[in-house]
Motif scaffolding. Structure first.
Motif, PDB file in Angstrom:
ATOM      1  N   LYS A   1       3.525  -2.261  -5.373  1.00 44.57           N
ATOM      2  CA  LYS A   1       3.835  -3.059  -6.576  1.00 44.57           C
ATOM      3  C   LYS A   1       3.208  -2.449  -7.831  1.00 44.57           C
ATOM      4  O   LYS A   1       2.040  -2.061  -7.808  1.00 44.57           O
ATOM      5  CB  LYS A   1       3.222  -4.457  -6.428  1.00 44.57           C
ATOM      6  CG  LYS A   1       4.060  -5.469  -5.729  1.00 44.57           C
ATOM      7  CD  LYS A   1       3.357  -6.834  -5.887  1.00 44.57           C
ATOM      8  CE  LYS A   1       3.856  -7.835  -4.884  1.00 44.57           C
ATOM      9  NZ  LYS A   1       2.952  -9.004  -4.811  1.00 44.57           N
ATOM     10  N   PRO A   2       3.966  -2.432  -8.932  1.00 47.31           N
ATOM     11  CA  PRO A   2       3.359  -1.999 -10.196  1.00 47.31           C
ATOM     12  C   PRO A   2       2.203  -2.953 -10.539  1.00 47.31           C
ATOM     13  O   PRO A   2       2.227  -4.113 -10.139  1.00 47.31           O
ATOM     14  CB  PRO A   2       4.489  -2.147 -11.225  1.00 47.31           C
ATOM     15  CG  PRO A   2       5.725  -2.431 -10.460  1.00 47.31           C
ATOM     16  CD  PRO A   2       5.349  -2.879  -9.084  1.00 47.31           C
ATOM     17  N   ASN A   3       1.240  -2.483 -11.293  1.00 41.81           N
ATOM     18  CA  ASN A   3       0.075  -3.278 -11.710  1.00 41.81           C
ATOM     19  C   ASN A   3      -0.866  -3.689 -10.581  1.00 41.81           C
ATOM     20  O   ASN A   3      -1.720  -4.559 -10.766  1.00 41.81           O
ATOM     21  CB  ASN A   3       0.505  -4.544 -12.478  1.00 41.81           C
ATOM     22  CG  ASN A   3       1.394  -4.205 -13.652  1.00 41.81           C
ATOM     23  OD1 ASN A   3       1.145  -3.224 -14.362  1.00 41.81           O
ATOM     24  ND2 ASN A   3       2.464  -4.971 -13.837  1.00 41.81           N
ATOM     25  N   THR A   4      -0.700  -3.075  -9.414  1.00 41.85           N
ATOM     26  CA  THR A   4      -1.676  -3.331  -8.347  1.00 41.85           C
ATOM     27  C   THR A   4      -3.017  -2.715  -8.751  1.00 41.85           C
ATOM     28  O   THR A   4      -3.059  -1.609  -9.270  1.00 41.85           O
ATOM     29  CB  THR A   4      -1.206  -2.681  -7.021  1.00 41.85           C
ATOM     30  OG1 THR A   4       0.058  -3.224  -6.649  1.00 41.85           O
ATOM     31  CG2 THR A   4      -2.201  -2.949  -5.898  1.00 41.85           C
TER      32      THR A   4
ATOM     33  N   ALA B   1      -4.518   8.133  -5.410  1.00 38.17           N
ATOM     34  CA  ALA B   1      -3.443   8.697  -6.230  1.00 38.17           C
ATOM     35  C   ALA B   1      -2.091   8.565  -5.521  1.00 38.17           C
ATOM     36  O   ALA B   1      -1.069   8.246  -6.145  1.00 38.17           O
ATOM     37  CB  ALA B   1      -3.738  10.166  -6.542  1.00 38.17           C
ATOM     38  N   PHE B   2      -2.104   8.786  -4.208  1.00 43.09           N
ATOM     39  CA  PHE B   2      -0.887   8.638  -3.400  1.00 43.09           C
ATOM     40  C   PHE B   2      -0.317   7.215  -3.533  1.00 43.09           C
ATOM     41  O   PHE B   2       0.885   7.023  -3.727  1.00 43.09           O
ATOM     42  CB  PHE B   2      -1.207   8.955  -1.928  1.00 43.09           C
ATOM     43  CG  PHE B   2      -0.157   8.532  -0.935  1.00 43.09           C
ATOM     44  CD1 PHE B   2       0.935   9.350  -0.658  1.00 43.09           C
ATOM     45  CD2 PHE B   2      -0.256   7.309  -0.270  1.00 43.09           C
ATOM     46  CE1 PHE B   2       1.912   8.952   0.261  1.00 43.09           C
ATOM     47  CE2 PHE B   2       0.719   6.905   0.642  1.00 43.09           C
ATOM     48  CZ  PHE B   2       1.797   7.729   0.911  1.00 43.09           C
ATOM     49  N   LEU B   3      -1.197   6.215  -3.460  1.00 41.51           N
ATOM     50  CA  LEU B   3      -0.733   4.821  -3.553  1.00 41.51           C
ATOM     51  C   LEU B   3      -0.279   4.487  -4.970  1.00 41.51           C
ATOM     52  O   LEU B   3       0.717   3.784  -5.164  1.00 41.51           O
ATOM     53  CB  LEU B   3      -1.841   3.858  -3.106  1.00 41.51           C
ATOM     54  CG  LEU B   3      -2.199   3.914  -1.618  1.00 41.51           C
ATOM     55  CD1 LEU B   3      -3.391   3.011  -1.324  1.00 41.51           C
ATOM     56  CD2 LEU B   3      -1.003   3.529  -0.756  1.00 41.51           C
TER      57      LEU B   3
ATOM     58  N   GLY C   1       1.928 -11.323  -0.659  1.00 41.68           N
ATOM     59  CA  GLY C   1       1.434 -11.579  -2.008  1.00 41.68           C
ATOM     60  C   GLY C   1       0.112 -10.975  -2.432  1.00 41.68           C
ATOM     61  O   GLY C   1      -0.477 -11.418  -3.419  1.00 41.68           O
ATOM     62  N   THR C   2      -0.388  -9.956  -1.734  1.00 43.48           N
ATOM     63  CA  THR C   2      -1.654  -9.358  -2.178  1.00 43.48           C
ATOM     64  C   THR C   2      -1.417  -8.447  -3.387  1.00 43.48           C
ATOM     65  O   THR C   2      -0.320  -7.918  -3.579  1.00 43.48           O
ATOM     66  CB  THR C   2      -2.332  -8.562  -1.039  1.00 43.48           C
ATOM     67  OG1 THR C   2      -1.427  -7.550  -0.581  1.00 43.48           O
ATOM     68  CG2 THR C   2      -2.696  -9.464   0.119  1.00 43.48           C
ATOM     69  N   ASP C   3      -2.454  -8.312  -4.228  1.00 46.84           N
ATOM     70  CA  ASP C   3      -2.287  -7.511  -5.453  1.00 46.84           C
ATOM     71  C   ASP C   3      -3.480  -6.595  -5.763  1.00 46.84           C
ATOM     72  O   ASP C   3      -3.562  -6.017  -6.841  1.00 46.84           O
ATOM     73  CB  ASP C   3      -1.982  -8.424  -6.643  1.00 46.84           C
ATOM     74  CG  ASP C   3      -3.071  -9.454  -6.888  1.00 46.84           C
ATOM     75  OD1 ASP C   3      -4.178  -9.315  -6.329  1.00 46.84           O
ATOM     76  OD2 ASP C   3      -2.812 -10.416  -7.647  1.00 46.84           O
TER      77      ASP C   3
END
Ligand SMILES: [Zn+2]
Length: 171
Positions: free
Chosen positions: A150-153, A141-143, A79-81
């Motif tokens: 996850k989107p919005n990270t 950029a790679f991440l 669950g990390t963001d």
């Protein structure tokens, strides 16, 4: 005393003075820090990360391509963001290139290296880089473009100065 015994002995002292019980498995601050294995980086002291707060993933050079498995587990299962990629000044990864590193390993391992080991070494990419700031930016950029993340990270890139201890944002 061997270093291993010193560690065991330090742990005995830690256990006797410990006040924290067992904390929940997911990191409380939903934070993942990816940083270098460099011995001069103390994430607890330098980044204010307490036990239970964050995942700290460390490898040679804080390289994102080498950390995808752990990052995916951190995000998807725990669950990390937020991801901070933290490179640092005076990184050893600025000092060699993969072909040289392979030669050094082959020489040092000598006859201990069998054909399976040699094949593994021949395909081992050490993921070194010639420029610290641009490498952190390119790993961010790679991440950001990796569809396993996850989107919005909230992903940012930083450089830690191992002399002054100062952390500066670069991406
Ligand atoms: Zn380093």
């Amino acid at each position: 005393m061997s270093v291993a015994k010193e560690v065991a002995s330090a742990n005995q002292a830690f256990v006797s003075s410990r006040k924290t019980g067992q904390l929940p498995l997911p990191p409380a601050r939903k934070l993942t820090v990816l940083t270098c294995m460099d011995a001069r980086i103390d994430p607890v002291a330098a980044f204010g990360i307490k036990e239970g707060d964050a995942h700290v993933i460390r490898n040679a050079g804080a390289r994102a391509p080498d950390a995808v498995r752990s990052l995916v587990i951190s995000q998807q299962l725990l669950g990390t963001d937020t991801i901070l990629v933290i490179g640092h000044s005076d990184c050893g990864m600025l000092t060699f290139q993969t072909p040289q590193a392979r030669e050094i390993v082959a020489k040092q391992q000598g006859s201990h290296l069998d054909s399976k080991g040699q094949a593994e070494l021949d395909s081992l990419n050490f993921l070194e880089f010639p420029d610290l700031h641009s490498n952190v930016a390119s790993d961010v950029a790679f991440l950001k473009s990796n569809t396993l993340i996850k989107p919005n990270t909230d992903i940012s890139g930083w450089v830690y100065d191992v002399g002054s201890g100062k952390l500066s944002q670069v991406a």
